[in-house]
Design a protein around this motif. Structure first.
Motif, PDB file in Angstrom:
ATOM      1  N   GLU A 163      38.508  28.289  49.983  1.00 56.86           N
ATOM      2  CA  GLU A 163      38.418  28.969  48.657  1.00 56.86           C
ATOM      3  C   GLU A 163      36.996  28.963  48.099  1.00 56.86           C
ATOM      4  O   GLU A 163      36.558  28.003  47.406  1.00 56.86           O
ATOM      5  N   GLU A 169      34.875  37.428  48.364  1.00 58.61           N
ATOM      6  CA  GLU A 169      36.095  37.470  49.254  1.00 58.61           C
ATOM      7  C   GLU A 169      35.572  37.574  50.641  1.00 58.61           C
ATOM      8  O   GLU A 169      36.102  37.183  51.606  1.00 58.61           O
ATOM      9  N   ASN A 212      31.659  24.333  50.422  1.00 61.66           N
ATOM     10  CA  ASN A 212      31.525  25.612  50.438  1.00 61.66           C
ATOM     11  C   ASN A 212      30.074  25.816  50.641  1.00 61.66           C
ATOM     12  O   ASN A 212      29.450  26.996  50.567  1.00 61.66           O
ATOM     13  N   MET A 231      34.882  34.264  51.927  1.00 59.86           N
ATOM     14  CA  MET A 231      36.075  33.588  52.403  1.00 59.86           C
ATOM     15  C   MET A 231      36.528  33.712  53.554  1.00 59.86           C
ATOM     16  O   MET A 231      37.090  32.893  54.415  1.00 59.86           O
ATOM     17  N   ILE A 256      30.428  30.336  54.970  1.00 62.36           N
ATOM     18  CA  ILE A 256      30.623  30.651  53.718  1.00 62.36           C
ATOM     19  C   ILE A 256      29.010  30.669  52.871  1.00 62.36           C
ATOM     20  O   ILE A 256      28.730  31.952  52.246  1.00 62.36           O
ATOM     21  N   GLU A 284      41.002  32.763  47.652  1.00 64.32           N
ATOM     22  CA  GLU A 284      41.473  31.560  48.643  1.00 64.32           C
ATOM     23  C   GLU A 284      42.608  32.185  49.478  1.00 64.32           C
ATOM     24  O   GLU A 284      43.548  32.845  48.940  1.00 64.32           O
TER      25      GLU A 284
END
Length: 269
Positions: free
Chosen positions: A210, A135, A191, A138, A158, A241
């Motif tokens: 995400e 989290e 990511n 993100m 990320i 996400e």
């Protein structure tokens, strides 16, 4: 009617962003309800029924149901299932599980898309940490959504955060995407990667950020249902996400009930 930049990325007007926000709030409220509904003994199909009812009661349409043949309103991925899990009644959630719930809705032709990973009762500390890291990763990516930065800065932020927290796996073949009049649009968003690459972020872009993070290896495989992605080593995975708009004031998190204000206000060292 729908402006695109030279890279083919849809650019929304202020009025269109408000419509995106309305769709995003349908998804945000639905996920909030689902998060509060998760408990041992439920099945993923139970959650799917709750989600479809909530979305339709708001005058919206579940965007996943029927998408490329997907049979349900939500993706429900339990433990070692990374993404795209099909909700069924064949499996009951147990104390100590984690479940990733991905949800999308269409309102007045505009899409919202968001996901959360939820503990089922008390879970092992390593799973709590996995969810926290995913989290936060993100939110680190979302914080990069300011005009003038580059698309690859999102994945860089990320990956940099995840790598700083321990030995986690980031499945390289899955990532975020543009969103607007369709659920999945250009650009695809890794990511991971190096900063300063790809298109420059502009006001009016809307992107779904995400990260998926595995407790073990980054390697995955797809089950025989042609949807469910699982980790090769059987270790758990988490997925978060949000759909986010790039504005002159910074990121506006369309699927967060507060627009992302509380989390984006926190320092990210």
């Amino acid at each position: 009617m729908f402006k695109k930049n030279r890279h083919g990325i849809q650019i929304k007007s202020a009025e269109q962003l408000e419509k995106m926000r309305s769709a995003g709030l349908v998804v945000g409220r639905t996920l909030d309800l689902l998060r509060r509904s998760v408990e041992p003994g439920m099945t993923p199909l139970d959650l799917d029924v709750i989600a479809e009812k909530a979305i339709r009661e708001e005058g919206a349409i579940p965007s996943f149901k029927g998408y490329q043949g997907f049979p349900a309103t939500i993706c429900a991925s339990v433990n070692d299932e990374v993404v795209h899990g099909i909700p069924t009644k064949a499996r009951k959630l147990r104390e100590g599980d984690i479940i990733s719930i991905d949800c999308g809705a269409i309102l007045d032709g505009w899409h919202g898309d968001s996901a959360v990973t939820v503990p089922v009762g008390e879970v092992a500390p390593e799973l709590t940490e996995l969810m926290r890291v995913t989290e936060e990763a993100m939110w680190r990516g979302i914080a990069a959504l300011t005009p003038g930065r580059h698309l690859s800065d999102i994945g860089y932020e990320i990956e940099r955060y995840v790598r700083s927290q321990g030995r986690f796996g980031i499945p390289p073949e899955y990532g975020g995407h543009g969103i607007g009049t369709e659920m999945h649009m250009d650009p695809w968003i890794a990511n991971h990667g190096r900063p300063g690459k790809g298109p420059v972020l502009e006001e009016g872009m809307c992107l779904a950020i995400e990260p998926m993070v595995n407790l073990g290896t980054a390697r995955t495989r797809v089950l025989a249902d042609d949807w469910t992605v699982v980790t090769i080593d059987g270790k758990s995975s988490a997925h978060f996400e949000h759909s986010v708009a790039v504005t002159h004031n910074g990121p506006w998190v369309l699927t967060a009930l507060d627009g992302g204000e509380s989390r984006l206000a926190q320092p990210h060292n």
